[in-house]
Write a protein that holds these residues in place. Structure first.
Motif: not given
Length: 172
Positions: A118-120, A131-137, A141-143, A147-151
Motif C-alpha cells: 500500500l505504501f508503494k 491522500i485516500d490511500k494514505a488515510v487507509v494506510f 496499519f497503526p503498528d 507509519r512515520s513516512p506516511t504521516l
C-alpha cells in the motif's frame, strides 16, 4: 350482441382469477452467502485498486462481472483460489452477497507485507487518490514501521493540496 358480452365476461374472469406478473428487471446477482461458521474464518480487507476491484460470479478473469467495487470499501475474505494465472479471493460484500475478486485489489492485516504494498501504491498515486490511500494506510496499519513516512507524506500532500485550492479560489 352476445359475442361482446361473452368476450367481456371472459376478459373480466381472466383479470380477476388469474395472476399476471409483469416481467421483472432481473439483475445479475452473486450467490447468496452461507451463514458464517466462525468469526475467525473471515479476514477483514479493504479495496485499494478500483481497476482490479471487479466482483465476479466465479474465480476467473472471464467470469461474468457483477459490479465494480469502490476504493475504501471494507469486505471480508472467505476463501482463496487460483484461476487464469491469478489469485482470487472469495469475498463477502454484504450479509447476503459474496463473489470473487482479484487478490491484488485488496489489502488486509491478514497478509504479510501489505503495508509495504500500500505504501508503494500510495507513492505512485496522485492528488486526492494519494491522500485516500494514505488515510487507509494509517487506519489499517497503526503498528507499521512505515507509519512515520506516511504521516510525513500525508502532511506534505495536504499542504500542497491546500495551496493549490487556495490559488484556484483566488482566481474565482
Amino acid at each position: 350482441m352476445k359475442k361482446p358480452i361473452i368476450s367481456a365476461s371472459i376478459f373480466i374472469f381472466l383479470a380477476l382469477f388469474t395472476s399476471v406478473e409483469a416481467q421483472r428487471n432481473r439483475s445479475r446477482t452473486v450467490s447468496k452467502a452461507k451463514p458464517i461458521k466462525s468469526a475467525q474464518a473471515e479476514n477483514e480487507a479493504i479495496i485499494i485498486d478500483r481497476r482490479l476491484a471487479v466482483l465476479r460470479i466465479r474465480p476467473s478473469l472471464y467470469a461474468v462481472p457483477v459490479q465494480r467495487m469502490s476504493v475504501g470499501r471494507k469486505v471480508s475474505v472467505i476463501d482463496t483460489k487460483e484461476a487464469d494465472g491469478v489469485t482470487f479471493y472469495q469475498i463477502r460484500v454484504s450479509r447476503n452477497t459474496i463473489g470473487w475478486m482479484q487478490s491484488d485489489a485488496v489489502i488486509g492485516k491478514f497478509r504479510k507485507n501489505d503495508d509495504q504494498k500500500l505504501f508503494k501504491l500510495m507513492q505512485t498515486a496522485e492528488g486526492f487518490d494519494q491522500i485516500d490511500k494514505a488515510v487507509v494506510f494509517l487506519e489499517q496499519f497503526p503498528d507499521s514501521s512505515l507509519r512515520s513516512p506516511t504521516l510525513l507524506l500525508l502532511g506534505d500532500l495536504m499542504e500542497d493540496e491546500a495551496l493549490r485550492l487556495s490559488k484556484k479560489a483566488a482566481k474565482v
